[in-house]
Design a protein around this motif. Sequence first.
Motif, mmCIF file in Angstrom:
data_model
loop_
_atom_site.group_PDB
_atom_site.id
_atom_site.type_symbol
_atom_site.label_atom_id
_atom_site.label_comp_id
_atom_site.label_asym_id
_atom_site.label_seq_id
_atom_site.Cartn_x
_atom_site.Cartn_y
_atom_site.Cartn_z
ATOM 1 N N LYS A 109 10.068 0.932 -1.165
ATOM 2 C CA LYS A 109 9.544 0.935 -2.710
ATOM 3 C C LYS A 109 7.537 1.549 -1.728
ATOM 4 C CE LYS A 109 10.334 0.528 -5.441
ATOM 5 N NZ LYS A 109 11.951 0.979 -6.951
ATOM 6 N N TRP A 110 7.193 1.700 -0.494
ATOM 7 C CA TRP A 110 5.748 1.490 0.326
ATOM 8 C C TRP A 110 5.712 2.842 0.701
ATOM 9 C CZ3 TRP A 110 1.924 1.947 2.780
ATOM 10 C CH2 TRP A 110 0.518 1.414 2.451
ATOM 11 N N LEU A 111 6.300 2.541 2.094
ATOM 12 C CA LEU A 111 5.868 3.431 3.261
ATOM 13 C C LEU A 111 6.641 4.595 3.338
ATOM 14 C CD1 LEU A 111 4.721 3.323 5.776
ATOM 15 C CD2 LEU A 111 6.222 1.616 6.949
ATOM 16 N N LEU A 112 8.107 4.073 2.986
ATOM 17 C CA LEU A 112 8.485 5.962 2.993
ATOM 18 C C LEU A 112 8.522 6.949 2.445
ATOM 19 C CD1 LEU A 112 11.858 4.815 3.687
ATOM 20 C CD2 LEU A 112 10.913 5.761 5.022
ATOM 21 N N PRO A 113 7.586 6.764 0.730
ATOM 22 C CA PRO A 113 6.980 7.827 -0.020
ATOM 23 C C PRO A 113 6.217 8.105 0.850
ATOM 24 C CG PRO A 113 8.004 5.518 -0.994
ATOM 25 C CD PRO A 113 7.907 5.691 0.066
ATOM 26 N N THR A 158 -2.059 -10.863 15.827
ATOM 27 C CA THR A 158 -3.255 -9.989 15.147
ATOM 28 C C THR A 158 -2.973 -9.133 13.576
ATOM 29 O OG1 THR A 158 -4.997 -9.354 16.974
ATOM 30 C CG2 THR A 158 -5.566 -8.480 15.370
ATOM 31 N N ALA A 159 -3.315 -10.245 12.868
ATOM 32 C CA ALA A 159 -3.001 -9.861 11.169
ATOM 33 C C ALA A 159 -4.267 -9.159 10.703
ATOM 34 C CB ALA A 159 -2.065 -11.289 10.714
ATOM 35 N N ILE A 160 -4.201 -7.803 10.034
ATOM 36 C CA ILE A 160 -5.259 -7.582 9.541
ATOM 37 C C ILE A 160 -4.757 -7.481 7.723
ATOM 38 C CG2 ILE A 160 -7.066 -5.738 9.026
ATOM 39 C CD1 ILE A 160 -6.303 -5.399 12.126
ATOM 40 N N LYS A 161 -5.553 -8.191 6.349
ATOM 41 C CA LYS A 161 -4.835 -8.027 5.239
ATOM 42 C C LYS A 161 -5.125 -6.362 4.778
ATOM 43 C CE LYS A 161 -6.284 -11.052 2.420
ATOM 44 N NZ LYS A 161 -6.769 -11.680 1.373
ATOM 45 N N LEU A 162 -3.895 -5.892 4.175
ATOM 46 C CA LEU A 162 -3.193 -4.552 4.274
ATOM 47 C C LEU A 162 -3.381 -4.910 2.534
ATOM 48 C CD1 LEU A 162 -2.145 -1.923 5.176
ATOM 49 C CD2 LEU A 162 0.040 -2.995 4.397
ATOM 50 N N MET A 163 -2.700 -5.384 1.716
ATOM 51 C CA MET A 163 -3.116 -5.240 0.618
ATOM 52 C C MET A 163 -2.568 -7.223 -0.593
ATOM 53 S SD MET A 163 -0.659 -2.068 -0.087
ATOM 54 C CE MET A 163 0.464 -2.325 0.397
ATOM 55 N N GLU A 164 -3.154 -7.014 -1.621
ATOM 56 C CA GLU A 164 -3.106 -8.699 -2.103
ATOM 57 C C GLU A 164 -1.917 -7.973 -3.168
ATOM 58 O OE1 GLU A 164 -7.201 -9.685 -3.378
ATOM 59 O OE2 GLU A 164 -7.075 -10.592 -1.517
ATOM 60 N N VAL A 252 6.301 -2.653 -7.312
ATOM 61 C CA VAL A 252 6.310 -1.564 -8.491
ATOM 62 C C VAL A 252 5.707 -0.423 -9.291
ATOM 63 C CG1 VAL A 252 7.968 -3.743 -9.381
ATOM 64 C CG2 VAL A 252 4.893 -3.615 -10.059
ATOM 65 N N ARG A 253 4.610 -0.322 -8.030
ATOM 66 C CA ARG A 253 3.569 0.304 -8.614
ATOM 67 C C ARG A 253 4.026 1.826 -8.579
ATOM 68 N NH1 ARG A 253 -0.598 0.176 -3.838
ATOM 69 N NH2 ARG A 253 -1.228 -1.791 -5.168
ATOM 70 N N ASP A 254 4.636 2.378 -8.095
ATOM 71 C CA ASP A 254 5.002 3.979 -8.610
ATOM 72 C C ASP A 254 6.070 4.410 -8.819
ATOM 73 O OD1 ASP A 254 3.573 3.999 -6.676
ATOM 74 O OD2 ASP A 254 5.064 4.373 -4.479
ATOM 75 N N ALA A 302 -6.184 1.396 0.960
ATOM 76 C CA ALA A 302 -7.345 1.532 0.205
ATOM 77 C C ALA A 302 -7.403 3.046 -0.991
ATOM 78 C CB ALA A 302 -8.860 1.921 1.135
ATOM 79 N N THR A 303 -6.426 3.606 -0.769
ATOM 80 C CA THR A 303 -6.451 4.558 -1.454
ATOM 81 C C THR A 303 -5.157 5.115 -2.929
ATOM 82 O OG1 THR A 303 -5.195 5.910 0.080
ATOM 83 C CG2 THR A 303 -7.370 6.196 -0.176
ATOM 84 N N ALA A 304 -4.452 3.974 -2.858
ATOM 85 C CA ALA A 304 -2.688 3.733 -3.310
ATOM 86 C C ALA A 304 -3.641 3.373 -4.547
ATOM 87 C CB ALA A 304 -2.504 2.638 -2.934
#
Length: 304
Positions: A109-113, A158-164, A252-254, A302-304
């Motif tokens: 739903k997010w990475l492959l596209p 190490t964990a860096i927040k990607l998206m809420e 569900v964004r796309d 950041a640009t999604a």
Amino acid sequence: MSTPTYLNALRAFEAAARHQSFSAAAEELNVTSAAVGQQVRSLESWLGVTLFTRASSGNTRLVLTDVARAALPDIREGFDRLRVGLARLREVSASAELTVTVSPAFAGKWLLPRLERFQQACPDIDVLLNTNLKTLDFLADNIDIGVRYGAGKWQGLTAIKLMEEELFPVCSPQLSTLTAGQLSMDSLARCTLIHDLSMAGDPGFPTWRTWLDAMGQTAIDASHGLRINNSAAVVQAAIEGQGVALGRSVMVRDDLASGRLIRPFAQVNSPLALAYYVVYRPECEALAKVRAFRDWLLQQAATA
């Protein structure tokens, strides 16, 4: 004991200690259980110490002795360093292989596209995508980097927040119970509720019951409906008009943008405590391929 021999023995010991089983270690190392046992016994003989005891009579689970338990973190760190060193040597070759772990739902739903954009930006990095449903051990499974969903704390990573995310109901625009693209709470009570069981064991993962209670709809029965243990399949079921799902905004964004899904309660948003995180072993941050993929993921989010 020669250097290659004791390295093999240490590898067998580390795998057996992690799995608490010779047979499970053998499956990981692609050797026989007897071979793992022999490697461990050879190491014990060479060191003059006992590394394992049996848990109890008739129990095959291995228990580390105190001296083995004390040494294990340093041995694991040593193997980590060896892997990073080898990865650095491979980075000077024509191409580098990057192993990425994500859930099947996040991949679909997010990475492959979006992944073609990374391949265009970094053509010298070959991505190997691992979409195993289970949580993988980054060391044992040779994982370079991944995206995990949760509270942001995983031991040794190490964990860096990607998206809420936010949570809200979604459905097909052709759902028969819609009125001018909207649902009332009364009509929702007559709909099939699609339940996401992909993280059913996590108390922080919302359910229809918790959402309805938060909306003050304690009288609506949330015990019925369609139950699915894959978030992408939950979304697909909603697209096909099988009911109303609780949509996670990233998932569900796309589909909302394309019109495959709509929000029948347009102004209702529920923030989630869980989020998506980029995760990797701290020592792997030195690898250019890991930094490149991490930075690309953050830029895409950041640009999604």
